[in-house]
Design a protein around this motif. Structure first.
Motif, PDB file in Angstrom:
ATOM      1  N   GLN A 233      -6.573   5.497  -5.773  1.00  0.00           N
ATOM      2  CA  GLN A 233      -5.639   5.856  -6.845  1.00  0.00           C
ATOM      3  C   GLN A 233      -4.509   6.675  -6.228  1.00  0.00           C
ATOM      4  O   GLN A 233      -4.751   7.601  -5.465  1.00  0.00           O
ATOM      5  CB  GLN A 233      -6.342   6.693  -7.909  1.00  0.00           C
ATOM      6  CG  GLN A 233      -5.379   7.354  -8.897  1.00  0.00           C
ATOM      7  CD  GLN A 233      -6.075   8.389  -9.756  1.00  0.00           C
ATOM      8  OE1 GLN A 233      -6.505   8.103 -10.850  1.00  0.00           O
ATOM      9  NE2 GLN A 233      -6.193   9.617  -9.251  1.00  0.00           N
ATOM     10  N   VAL A 234      -3.264   6.326  -6.579  1.00  0.00           N
ATOM     11  CA  VAL A 234      -2.089   7.065  -6.115  1.00  0.00           C
ATOM     12  C   VAL A 234      -1.473   7.776  -7.310  1.00  0.00           C
ATOM     13  O   VAL A 234      -1.244   7.164  -8.355  1.00  0.00           O
ATOM     14  CB  VAL A 234      -1.040   6.119  -5.483  1.00  0.00           C
ATOM     15  CG1 VAL A 234       0.114   6.923  -4.898  1.00  0.00           C
ATOM     16  CG2 VAL A 234      -1.680   5.248  -4.411  1.00  0.00           C
ATOM     17  N   CYS A 235      -1.199   9.070  -7.175  1.00  0.00           N
ATOM     18  CA  CYS A 235      -0.549   9.830  -8.242  1.00  0.00           C
ATOM     19  C   CYS A 235       0.410  10.831  -7.621  1.00  0.00           C
ATOM     20  O   CYS A 235       0.405  11.063  -6.409  1.00  0.00           O
ATOM     21  CB  CYS A 235      -1.570  10.524  -9.133  1.00  0.00           C
ATOM     22  SG  CYS A 235      -2.596  11.743  -8.280  1.00  0.00           S
ATOM     23  N   LEU A 236       1.241  11.431  -8.466  1.00  0.00           N
ATOM     24  CA  LEU A 236       2.198  12.439  -8.025  1.00  0.00           C
ATOM     25  C   LEU A 236       1.678  13.827  -8.352  1.00  0.00           C
ATOM     26  O   LEU A 236       1.235  14.095  -9.471  1.00  0.00           O
ATOM     27  CB  LEU A 236       3.544  12.247  -8.729  1.00  0.00           C
ATOM     28  CG  LEU A 236       4.603  11.361  -8.080  1.00  0.00           C
ATOM     29  CD1 LEU A 236       5.862  11.364  -8.941  1.00  0.00           C
ATOM     30  CD2 LEU A 236       4.942  11.818  -6.663  1.00  0.00           C
ATOM     31  N   ILE A 237       1.761  14.711  -7.367  1.00  0.00           N
ATOM     32  CA  ILE A 237       1.503  16.137  -7.576  1.00  0.00           C
ATOM     33  C   ILE A 237       2.786  16.857  -7.182  1.00  0.00           C
ATOM     34  O   ILE A 237       3.092  16.983  -5.993  1.00  0.00           O
ATOM     35  CB  ILE A 237       0.322  16.644  -6.738  1.00  0.00           C
ATOM     36  CG1 ILE A 237      -0.932  15.812  -7.049  1.00  0.00           C
ATOM     37  CG2 ILE A 237       0.094  18.115  -7.004  1.00  0.00           C
ATOM     38  CD1 ILE A 237      -1.412  15.931  -8.475  1.00  0.00           C
TER      39      ILE A 237
END
Length: 247
Positions: A233-237
């Motif tokens: 899973q790729v997400c933005l922080i």
């Protein structure tokens, strides 16, 4: 003898509004000789990325007293097959310098163009409003039942995208929402195309050329310790991407 209908002149053009998925190139340095070589380096690591793409130049991060040479920047970007079409944000003097070089300020959908602010009137308390409903143009999830071949580009406008197959090298999938790939991601995946910072990318086999969320991106050489070949899973922080192994 010709009839009045045959003599009627056809409309030479029609104007209509439209929404487009455009990338914003945030300028962090005003020096053209620094910007263009850095872009060329990205091209070597992700062939085809941004090639012949229209882009918007983001000016918010530039020092108001040090505007780039926009005429030279435009020429250099075009020499590497990038087409700058306008600007967003930035100080008044920087926007004016860009506009003088042929780059008008653009507005986001529903926003006003930046103008000099008039004297502010006395503040008036605003009435409490309920949360707005979801956008009326948000569509059901788009489902692609086969692999995406090299050279193909699929855009799920206003919705999530599910691909039930492999996204091959040289292919590109884009969604305004989330991207789900129930196969191998070997090409490019772009989520949050409508500036949706909470969008995510999911892949059963994570080996991408490039991934991007809401304009923030990473190419293959910049994935760091991402678990390649795994369920990810790729997400933005903040402004950084996080790659989480799933399963």
């Amino acid at each position: 003898m010709s009839s009045p209908a045959s003599e009627a002149r056809l409309e030479p053009f029609r104007l209509r509004g439209g929404n487009f998925n455009l990338l914003v190139l945030r300028l962090l340095d005003p020096r053209v000789e620094v910007i263009v070589p850095a872009l060329a380096d990205q091209f070597r690591r992700a062939p085809g990325f941004l090639r012949n793409a229209p882009i918007v130049l983001g000016l918010d991060d530039l020092d108001p007293s040090a505007a780039p040479d926009f005429g030279h920047l435009i020429a250099q970007l075009r020499s590497v097959h990038i087409a700058p079409i306008g600007t967003t944000g930035g100080a008044t003097d920087v926007r004016a310098a860009a506009q003088a070089a042929g780059l008008p300020p653009l507005r986001a959908a529903g926003a006003e163009l930046p103008v000099a602010a008039p004297a502010a009137p006395a503040p008036v308390p605003e009435p409490v409003q309920e949360m707005p409903p979801p956008p009326s143009d948000w569509q059901p999830t788009m489902v692609v039942d086969q692999a995406v071949r090299a050279g193909q580009r699929i855009w799920a406008q206003g919705c999530d995208l599910i691909v039930r197959g492999t996204v091959n090298p040289g292919a590109e999938v884009i969604a305004d929402g989330n991207v789900h790939i129930y196969g191998a991601l070997k090409g490019r995946a772009i989520a949050g195309g409508a500036e949706n910072l909470s969008a995510r990318i999911f892949a059963l086999n994570f080996e991408p050329e490039l991934v991007s969320i809401a304009g923030y991106y990473a190419v293959r050489d910049g994935l760091g310790d991402a678990p390649l070949g795994r369920i990810v899973q790729v997400c933005l922080i903040g402004e950084s991407m996080r790659f989480d192994r799933l399963g």
